[in-house]
Design an enzyme around this catalytic site. Structure first.
Site, short mmCIF file in Angstrom:
data_model
loop_
_atom_site.label_atom_id
_atom_site.label_comp_id
_atom_site.label_asym_id
_atom_site.label_seq_id
_atom_site.Cartn_x
_atom_site.Cartn_y
_atom_site.Cartn_z
N LYS A 224 0.82 -1.06 0.09
CA LYS A 224 -0.11 0.13 0.08
C LYS A 224 0.97 1.30 0.05
O LYS A 224 0.55 2.18 -0.69
CB LYS A 224 -0.93 -0.04 1.18
CG LYS A 224 -1.86 1.00 1.42
CD LYS A 224 -2.75 1.03 2.49
CE LYS A 224 -3.25 2.39 2.73
NZ LYS A 224 -4.30 2.39 3.85
N GLU A 230 10.31 -4.84 4.79
CA GLU A 230 10.59 -6.12 4.42
C GLU A 230 10.17 -6.27 2.81
O GLU A 230 10.76 -6.90 2.11
CB GLU A 230 9.47 -6.77 5.23
CG GLU A 230 9.72 -6.99 6.51
CD GLU A 230 9.10 -5.79 7.42
OE1 GLU A 230 8.79 -4.75 6.92
OE2 GLU A 230 8.97 -6.18 8.76
N ARG A 297 -5.31 -4.49 5.82
CA ARG A 297 -5.89 -5.78 6.46
C ARG A 297 -7.48 -5.99 5.76
O ARG A 297 -8.04 -6.88 5.99
CB ARG A 297 -6.06 -5.95 7.78
CG ARG A 297 -6.73 -4.45 8.42
CD ARG A 297 -6.28 -4.77 10.12
NE ARG A 297 -6.66 -3.61 10.75
CZ ARG A 297 -6.12 -2.41 10.78
NH1 ARG A 297 -4.87 -2.25 10.20
NH2 ARG A 297 -6.60 -1.40 11.52
N GLU A 382 -5.14 -6.47 14.66
CA GLU A 382 -4.60 -5.16 14.08
C GLU A 382 -5.82 -4.07 14.34
O GLU A 382 -5.36 -2.88 14.45
CB GLU A 382 -4.06 -5.34 12.77
CG GLU A 382 -3.06 -4.16 12.44
CD GLU A 382 -2.00 -4.34 11.15
OE1 GLU A 382 -0.92 -4.92 11.27
OE2 GLU A 382 -2.60 -3.95 10.18
N HIS A 413 -6.40 -33.23 17.41
CA HIS A 413 -5.32 -33.86 17.93
C HIS A 413 -4.13 -32.99 18.35
O HIS A 413 -3.12 -33.52 18.66
CB HIS A 413 -4.65 -34.93 16.76
CG HIS A 413 -5.83 -35.72 16.41
ND1 HIS A 413 -5.92 -36.89 16.89
CD2 HIS A 413 -6.69 -35.79 15.52
CE1 HIS A 413 -7.01 -37.81 16.29
NE2 HIS A 413 -7.53 -36.88 15.51
N LYS A 546 8.70 -1.02 13.78
CA LYS A 546 9.27 -0.43 12.41
C LYS A 546 10.55 0.39 12.56
O LYS A 546 11.63 0.23 11.92
CB LYS A 546 8.25 -0.01 11.50
CG LYS A 546 7.34 -1.00 10.83
CD LYS A 546 6.61 -0.29 9.66
CE LYS A 546 5.01 -1.08 9.51
NZ LYS A 546 4.36 -0.23 8.52
O1 F6P Z 1 1.69 -4.21 9.95
C1 F6P Z 1 1.33 -2.96 9.56
C2 F6P Z 1 1.02 -2.64 7.99
O2 F6P Z 1 0.88 -1.17 8.02
C3 F6P Z 1 -0.10 -3.34 7.85
O3 F6P Z 1 -1.31 -2.68 8.28
C4 F6P Z 1 0.13 -3.56 6.30
O4 F6P Z 1 -1.09 -4.35 5.95
C5 F6P Z 1 1.23 -4.10 6.36
O5 F6P Z 1 2.24 -3.12 7.36
C6 F6P Z 1 2.17 -3.81 4.96
O6 F6P Z 1 2.04 -2.41 4.62
P1 F6P Z 1 2.27 -1.88 2.88
O7 F6P Z 1 1.18 -2.58 2.19
O8 F6P Z 1 1.91 -0.46 3.07
O9 F6P Z 1 3.39 -2.51 2.43
#
Ligand code: F6P
Length: 583
Positions: A224, A230, A297, A382, A413, A546
């Site tokens: 987004k 990451e 989300r 979240e 189980h 972060k």
């Molecule tokens: O974990 C925090 C967050 O902001 C989530 O709400 C979101 O889905 C995720 O990181 C990934 O964010 P982005 O789509 O901006 O990479």
């Protein structure tokens, strides 16, 4: 739940649920509450029928929950007292109910029918944006692209068709697509596969690409913000892998031009930050946008679902969206008393705030839904893991539930022992479908309980029905004794019963049903958040981690000054890591 509402367009202070008459009444009902599902069912032959409701294709049996009609009536009154209908209406019309980010919350707009398909619908215009037009313009581009990949018209840089789509994202940009892809595996076009890279642990991207042919691999960078550490790190690693492998295979020249051309054919992006997409080197023509009013989300039904749209095709994706919309409409038009997500959200409030439950199990009796609990963890936790209300004041009661689960019968189980006989109250949702995608028969049977030719899915669902029955009605000491059990062992074999469950049954795990299930839980989450007065659409709690990771990174890389700036525990841990690290 269209009701007259006095809610202001942009809500100010939330109603404090704990000060309402219904909350007081519920507190009174809770004091001395003695659940007795055996007794309630015996005394009330209509209980199962009365408390079994329909929403879209979902049949939802609420009767094995620990509620009397009186409790349910007060829970519904609570929904009115905190004006759930008013807040839902505010969300649908685009009020900025995400107050801490000053944003509308419009995931429901992602699945509204196209303007040309529903002339009766008033077009949605929010903050000057023609939302329906924009949503369908992007969907059209996603579908066009998906069709090209599926037909082989879209090829890699060497002219080979795409065989593997690798979605690189995290959180909402990963959990939704991977969960839905897994759920809809039987709908995936033969010859196409999707994989999902999320973790910044380099072993994730390594393992997911190790056996791939770069010439037939397409990466979708889904973020987004297009600023998530990451995802961008993994995207760079993937780009590096692509270049190295293509050059190694002699598929491209080792030149900048050839590398740029390769990115153009093997990388597309989904983001709200199209400028950053271009800066990464991805052609804006191959980028699919969405908007800040879609929470991460809540985004699998936006262009974030591109990997799914490619895998299952535009028609199935349309059905998926229609499933969401069916539940949105159920919520909008059904009286609170029969409104499934509203009642399920209120039941969760009852368990959390009055019966001291802390966690909530979601147990899909459908292997294809194996990632659904993980998906729900982000959606629910979240959203509702908050300690302040939307006006910044402290919450006035417990909020959030710890969602967890595994597919049945694996969970049986593993952890069901604690649900059946432990000391904690764990409300559980059981989800099953009547028609399996893979209806296998056991040709030989076992010569005993399992007959030759037995329908294995029926055997599977026998567990689904048996578990909720055992949890609800238990087994008394006398029943245990009647089986000839030695007296000393009787206590260990008694099941108290009165362990609450909701059973959700769908005809089959179609794209529409998957959309319906997601929307169901989105709205359950919404209802709980509204009762608690919290903004379910921000996520400030994940921001600190972060930021700190970036601050600590130089210390981990060996920068002495940065290491010295750490607290003693963190400093010692990093020092140990540096000592252990071999290269
Ligand atoms: O974990 C925090 C967050 O902001 C989530 O709400 C979101 O889905 C995720 O990181 C990934 O964010 P982005 O789509 O901006 O990479």
């Amino acid at each position: 739940m269209t009701e007259n509402s006095s809610a202001p367009a942009s809500p100010a202070a939330p109603v404090d649920a704990t000060t309402t008459a219904s909350w007081t009444a519920l507190t009174g009902l809770r004091d001395g509450f003695a659940p007795d599902l055996r007794g309630w069912f015996a005394a009330d032959p209509g209980r199962a029928e009365r408390l079994t409701l329909e929403a879209g294709d979902l049949t939802v049996d609420l009767s094995k929950n620990l509620v009397t009609d009186e409790v349910l009536a007060q829970l519904v009154a609570l929904a009115r007292d905190v004006d759930v209908p008013g807040r839902y209406a505010a969300m649908l019309r685009g009020d900025h109910i995400n107050v801490t980010e000053d944003r509308a919350v419009l995931h429901t707009a992602l699945r509204r029918p196209a303007p040309e398909d529903d002339a009766a619908e008033t077009p949605l215009v929010v903050d000057g944006q023609h939302v329906d037009d924009d949503v369908h313009e992007v969907l059209g581009r996603v579908y066009e692209f998906a069709d090209k990949v599926r037909s082989g018209e879209w090829t890699g840089v060497t002219g080979k068709r795409v065989e593997t789509v690798v979605n690189i994202g995290i959180g909402g940009s990963d959990l939704g697509p991977v969960m839905v892809y897994e759920a809809l595996k039987p709908y995936v076009q033969p010859g196409l596969e999707a994989r999902f890279v999320s973790n910044i642990d380099p072993s994730d991207v390594y393992e997911k690409t190790a056996d791939l042919d770069p010439e037939t691999t397409l990466f979708i960078v889904a973020s987004k913000t297009f600023g998530t550490l990451e995802t961008l790190t993994n995207a760079r690693l993937a780009r590096q892998w692509l270049w190295e492998k293509l050059v190694e295979q002699g598929a491209i020249e080792d030149t900048d031009e050839a590398r740029t051309a390769a990115v153009g054919k093997h990388f597309v992006a989904v983001s709200t930050a199209l400028d950053k997409v271009a800066a990464f080197g991805i052609d804006p023509a191959n980028a699919f946008g969405f908007w800040d009013w879609v929470g991460g989300r809540y985004s699998v039904d936006s262009a974030i679902g591109t990997s799914v749209a490619i895998a299952v095709g535009p028609d199935a994706f349309e059905e998926f969206l229609a499933g969401f919309h069916a539940i949105d409409e159920h919520v909008r038009t059904t009286p609170l008393e029969q409104n499934v997500p509203v009642l399920m959200g209120l039941l969760n409030v009852w368990y959390t705030n009055f019966l001291d439950a802390h966690t909530h199990a979601v147990l899909p009796y459908a292997q294809y839904l194996h990632r659904f609990p993980a998906y729900l963890q982000q959606l629910t936790m979240e959203s509702n893991g908050k300690s302040v209300r939307w006006d910044g004041t402290p919450v006035t009661t417990e909020t959030g539930e710890v969602f967890w689960g595994e597919p049945g019968t694996n969970g049986q189980h593993a952890f069901y022992q604690l649900i059946h006989q432990g000391t904690r109250l764990i409300p559980a949702d059981f989800i099953a479908v009547a028609n399996p995608a893979r209806p296998l028969k056991d040709g030989t049977g076992d010569g005993g309980a399992v007959a030759a030719g037995a329908d294995v899915h029926a055997l599977f669902l026998a567990n689904f029905f048996a578990q909720t029955k055992a949890l609800a009605f238990g087994k008394t000491a006398d029943e245990v004794r009647a089986e000839g059990t030695a007296e000393a062992i009787v206590p260990a074999r008694v099941f108290s019963g009165n362990r609450p469950t909701t059973s959700i049954l769908a005809p089959a795990l179609t794209p529409s049903v998957v959309g319906q299930l997601i929307a169901l839980y989105e709205h359950i989450t919404f209802v709980e958040g509204t009762v608690w007065g919290i903004d379910s659409f921000d996520q400030w709690g994940v921001e600190l981690g972060k930021k700190l990771a970036l601050e600590i990174a130089p210390a981990v890389e060996g920068d002495t000054a940065a290491l010295d700036a750490q607290d003693p525990s963190t400093k010692a841990l990093i020092a140990k890591y540096l000592e252990l690290r071999e290269s």
